[in-house]
Design a protein around this motif. Structure first.
Motif, short mmCIF file in Angstrom:
data_model
loop_
_atom_site.label_atom_id
_atom_site.label_comp_id
_atom_site.label_asym_id
_atom_site.label_seq_id
_atom_site.Cartn_x
_atom_site.Cartn_y
_atom_site.Cartn_z
N SER A 167 8.06 -3.86 64.30
CA SER A 167 8.30 -2.72 63.41
C SER A 167 8.72 -3.19 62.02
O SER A 167 8.40 -2.53 61.02
CB SER A 167 9.39 -1.82 64.00
N SER A 168 9.41 -4.32 61.97
CA SER A 168 9.91 -4.83 60.69
C SER A 168 8.84 -5.56 59.89
O SER A 168 8.96 -5.71 58.67
CB SER A 168 11.09 -5.78 60.93
N SER A 169 7.81 -6.02 60.56
CA SER A 169 6.82 -6.88 59.91
C SER A 169 6.19 -6.25 58.66
O SER A 169 6.13 -6.90 57.61
CB SER A 169 5.74 -7.27 60.91
N PRO A 170 5.72 -4.97 58.69
CA PRO A 170 5.14 -4.39 57.47
C PRO A 170 6.15 -4.28 56.33
O PRO A 170 5.79 -4.46 55.16
CB PRO A 170 4.66 -3.01 57.93
N LEU A 171 7.41 -3.98 56.66
CA LEU A 171 8.43 -3.85 55.62
C LEU A 171 8.70 -5.20 54.95
O LEU A 171 8.78 -5.30 53.73
CB LEU A 171 9.72 -3.30 56.23
N LEU A 172 8.85 -6.23 55.78
CA LEU A 172 9.12 -7.56 55.23
C LEU A 172 7.92 -8.09 54.46
O LEU A 172 8.07 -8.77 53.43
CB LEU A 172 9.50 -8.52 56.36
N ALA A 173 6.71 -7.79 54.95
CA ALA A 173 5.51 -8.23 54.23
C ALA A 173 5.42 -7.55 52.86
O ALA A 173 5.04 -8.19 51.86
CB ALA A 173 4.27 -7.92 55.05
N ASP A 174 5.78 -6.27 52.78
CA ASP A 174 5.75 -5.56 51.51
C ASP A 174 6.79 -6.15 50.55
O ASP A 174 6.51 -6.38 49.37
CB ASP A 174 6.02 -4.07 51.73
N ALA A 175 8.01 -6.39 51.06
CA ALA A 175 9.05 -6.97 50.22
C ALA A 175 8.63 -8.35 49.73
O ALA A 175 8.83 -8.70 48.55
CB ALA A 175 10.37 -7.05 51.00
N ASP A 176 8.05 -9.14 50.61
CA ASP A 176 7.58 -10.48 50.25
C ASP A 176 6.53 -10.40 49.13
O ASP A 176 6.59 -11.13 48.14
CB ASP A 176 7.00 -11.16 51.49
N SER A 177 5.58 -9.49 49.28
CA SER A 177 4.51 -9.34 48.29
C SER A 177 5.06 -8.90 46.93
O SER A 177 4.68 -9.44 45.88
CB SER A 177 3.48 -8.33 48.79
N ARG A 178 5.96 -7.91 46.94
CA ARG A 178 6.51 -7.41 45.67
C ARG A 178 7.36 -8.47 44.96
O ARG A 178 7.27 -8.65 43.74
CB ARG A 178 7.35 -6.15 45.94
N LEU A 179 8.20 -9.17 45.72
CA LEU A 179 9.05 -10.17 45.09
C LEU A 179 8.24 -11.39 44.64
O LEU A 179 8.58 -12.03 43.66
CB LEU A 179 10.16 -10.59 46.07
#
Length: 385
Positions: A167-179
């Motif tokens: 469940s956390s994977s899409p959220l962390l991937a988005d944060a990783d991409s933005r940062l």
């Protein structure tokens, strides 16, 4: 005396100059006033944008403080407070970013040789702040998933962990991409000829965004890989090496004990360790020393033991050799290798605090390496080490 027609033409010519004079006079007066009005309006708009940007970044910092630094501090109340602060931050930062990106004065300055660096860096800073705010929203959403996870509702801990990671994977991937995008902008702008105040803001942002991106990237990688590694789709069996850094080898240390660990749907279902000499004595294939090892070192039967095979500092290369050795001796197929690093365990214990192991006592970050050495080489403890 001039002819009447010629005189009339002169009179008409003189009269025709007056309207033109008035037009030019009006332009001389009105244009500067118009430019002044536009500059005032633009200046006020930029002031509001910068003010909103500063206020929004302060709200983002408050959101992260409200949330807490570790999952142990996350509670429903803290997550709600952090979510409200993050939403306020997003409203202000997004508004400021839109204003700065659309600023006509900034676009005009892009054509001016020295000013164009400043005009390029300022919108990049606001875009990076917007990305950081969205990444903060991802963190708040992840924390909400954590506090709302189905504790004590019949779910096995391993399955619960896998579900949380997925469940956390899409959220962390988005944060990783933005940062990552924010850091890329800041890195590009760091090579521009910026004025002192703007360069100070850039360095301040780099100091915050760099570590944040590293954490987001590590989290995204873990959430993406761990479910599969922990047997989300079926059992996974790994070679386990208990490496001892006190008997140093290029890939970590001599592994006096080796064996297997099996994970199924997040749960450790089986672990079997044995003396490495037992494994090395039953090879079905030959594993002679590689490179110069056989020239300078002597090996029994000219075979390298599995615990002594970590002579390549590239861990995957050494691990693949040790996997082949183990499979040759046991016939077991492996999905990878885990080398247990006592220094990593010591670092983890700084986060978790001391751990009490029945029959062996208390282990903490200061004594774990020494205690493991004693148990392995001197006092085997109640279960024989």
């Amino acid at each position: 005396m001039a002819a009447p027609g010629a005189r009339l033409a002169v009179v008409r010519k003189r009269r025709s100059r007056r309207p033109r004079t008035r037009v030019w006079l009006a332009l001389v007066i009105v244009l500067p006033l118009a430019v002044l009005v536009v500059a005032v309006v633009e200046g006020y708009g930029l002031y509001r944008a910068v003010s909103d940007l500063r206020s929004g970044t302060a709200e983002l910092q408050r959101s992260l403080s409200e949330l807490g630094r570790t999952p142990a501090e996350w509670t429903p109340a803290r997550v709600d407070a952090a979510a409200r602060a993050q939403a306020d931050a997003a409203t202000k930062v997004d508004s400021a970013d839109r204003r700065l990106q659309a600023d006509p004065l900034a676009r005009l300055l892009l054509a001016v040789p020295y000013a164009k660096d400043q005009a390029r860096a300022a919108p990049d800073l606001s875009s990076s702040a917007a990305d950081a705010t969205r990444a903060g929203g991802d963190l708040v959403a992840l924390a909400r998933l954590y506090v709302n996870r189905p504790q004590g509702r019949g779910a096995a801990p391993g399955a619960e962990l896998i579900a949380l990671l997925q469940s956390s994977s899409p959220l962390l991937a988005d944060a990783d991409s933005r940062l990552a995008a924010a850091n890329q902008r800041l890195d590009r702008d760091s090579r521009l000829g910026l004025l002192g105040p703007l360069r100070t803001e850039l360095k301040r942002a780099e100091a915050v965004f760099g570590p944040a991106r590293d954490s987001a990237h590590a989290g995204a990688e873990a959430a993406n890989l761990l479910p599969g590694l922990l047997g989300a789709a079926g059992p996974k069996t790994y070679l386990v090496l208990l490496a001892n850094p006190s008997e140093l080898r290029p890939s970590g240390g001599f592994s006096g004990e080796v064996g297997t660990a099996t994970f199924d749907h997040g749960k450790l279902t089986k672990i079997h360790l044995r003396d490495q000499y037992e494994v090395s004595a039953t090879y079905r294939d030959r594993f002679p020393p590689q490179g110069q090892l056989g020239t300078y070192l002597s090996f029994r039967n000219n075979q390298v033991d599995i615990g002594d095979a970590g002579w390549d500092p590239d861990f995957p290369t050494s691990a693949r050799l040790q996997e082949r050795m183990f499979t040759s001796a046991t016939g077991e197929k492996l999905d990878g290798t885990i080398s247990v690093d006592p220094y990593l365990i010591a670092s983890l214990l700084k986060v978790t605090g001391p751990v009490v192991v029945p029959g062996y006592g208390t282990f903490d970050s200061d004594n774990v390496f020494l205690r493991i050495n004693v148990l392995a080489n001197l006092d085997a403890g109640p279960t024989g080490g």
